[in-house]
Each structure stands twice: as structure tokens, then as C-alpha cells.
Motif scaffolding. Structure first.
Motif: not given
Length: 238
Positions: A16-25, A193-201, A211-214
């Protein structure tokens, strides 16, 4: 003064952090990629630059006050101010051996989770506040979870992680009250509930959805809400 806005995202090297960076960029921000790992940080910066985003890396371990201070100095040296801080870095904590069952709760796991998910947010926020106060429309977004909602009591029983998000929500409200007479707008975001390695995808949502809400809270107008807890659907119950 350069009118390009700068956003620092912690834990921005993946998920999600990378997606937030992408969205803000994509919204025109210069993005500071905060991450502990030099290799992952540089890989993330290169991926963002390949997508046409102005990005640079910031070494940042949110569990270290010294690291937060050095990171603030690095941002100041690079841009002179900070327009957006997204406190995204977080951990779920280990769960083996009943470590997060409340009846067998491992307090060392609780301490470890709080050190990143709550104390880390305080360390980074307080280190970056002087830079945020220089910006015309500064925003702070704390990435929380509806698992921290006392009203919803949702998700698996994780007696270190869920309370860490409850406390993060409370800290968010405290910051919003303290900064009520400043330009700094502080809110908490639930990515779902996002599919990342944090949630085991295992999540059904993409990192971009999460990332959209952030991104929305990071780009609120000056009369936007303060001290709230939001997801894509609107207000999340505390």
C-alpha cells in the motif's frame, strides 16, 4: 520558492505504501520514499521514476528517534519543507504460539507492534512537524485499520495489532485537537483488506484501491475534515 509539493510516505517500498507513493506522484507530488532497506528503497525510487514520478529515497527506521531526525534533515535539505506526511509503515506482529490471543498474549509482541505502529508515528510526525508547518496546506494521514474500531470489532482476533490501531486512532484525534488552529490537517485512513504480503495476498482489494483513501485525505481542501477516520465509503466508526 519551488511550488512543487513534496510528500513523505513511510514504508513506501512495497504494498500500500508504494501505491500511495504512486498515487501522490501521479497527482504531481515529489515523493520521498521512506524505508529502512537501502536496496528496497532504491528499487522503489527507480520504479517510480520509470513511471514519470519525481521521487527520492529517505533512509527511515520509524523505531528510531535518531533516524527520524536524520530523515527530517534530509527532507529539509532537499526541499526545505514538507507538504504531506503519510504514516504508512506498520507491522502485524507475530502470531505463533498464541502470541496475539488475548488469553495468552505475549507482551513483548505488543511492545514490538506498538513501537512501530504507534510510537513510530509519533517519532516521525514530531520530527517532520516543523517542515509541515512551513507548507501552505500541510496534511498528515495515518494509515489505520477498521480492526482498531471498538464499534465494529471486525477481523481476526489480533490482540497486539488491533489495539495498536485503536491507539493510533486516538493519537490521530489528539494531534488534530492540538493542531486545530494551524494549517495542518490530520486524519486516519482505513485502506480495507488489501492483497499485499502483509495479508498473505489474501485481500480482495488491490494496493491501488487501498491507497485511494490516503491520496484523497492527503489532498483535502483547506476546509476539509480534521481528526476523522475514513475509508472509501466515508466515515469509519471509532
Amino acid at each position: 520558492m519551488d511550488e512543487t509539493k513534496t510528500a513523505l510516505v513511510t514504508g513506501a517500498n512495497k504494498g500500500i505504501g508504494f501505491a500511495i507513493a504512486q498515487g501522490l506522484g501521479a497527482a504531481g507530488f515529489t515523493v520521498a520514499v521512506g524505508a529502512r532497506s537501502k536496496v528496497r528503497r532504491e528499487e522503489a525510487v527507480q520504479r517510480l521514476r520509470a513511471a514519470g514520478i519525481d521521487a527520492f529515497g529517505v533512509a527511515l527506521d520509524v523505531t528510531s528517534e535518531d533516524s527520524a531526525a536524520v530523515a527530517a534533515a534530509a527532507v529539509e535539505d532537499r526541499t526545505g519543507r514538507l507538504d504531506v506526511l503519510v504514516n504508512n509503515a506498520g507491522i502485524s506482529g507475530r502470531t505463533d504460539g498464541g502470541a496475539q490471543d488475548p488469553t495468552t498474549l505475549n507482551l513483548d509482541v505488543v511492545r514490538t507492534v506498538l513501537d512501530t505502529n504507534v510510537f513510530g508515528v509519533v517519532r516521525v510526525t514530531n520530527a517532520m512537524l516543523p517542515l509541515l508547518l512551513r507548507a501552505p496546506s500541510p496534511r498528515i494521514v495515518n494509515m489505520s485499520s477498521n480492526m482498531g474500531s471498538l464499534a465494529l470489532q471486525t477481523g481476526p482476533q489480533l490482540a497486539a495489532y488491533a489495539p495498536s490501531k485503536s491507539m493510533l486512532n486516538s493519537i490521530t484525534a489528539q494531534y488534530a485537537r492540538r493542531l486545530a488552529d494551524t494549517k495542518v490537517i490530520v486524519n486516519a485512513a482505513c485502506p480495507g483488506y488489501v492483497a499485499t504480503d502483509f495479508t498473505g495476498f489474501a485481500g480482495e482489494r488491490t494496493p491501488e484501491h487501498g491507497a485511494a483513501i490516503a491520496v484523497r485525505l492527503a489532498t483535502l481542501p483547506d476546509d476539509g475534515p480534521r481528526g476523522g477516520f475514513f475509508d472509501d465509503g466515508g466515515v469509519v466508526p471509532w
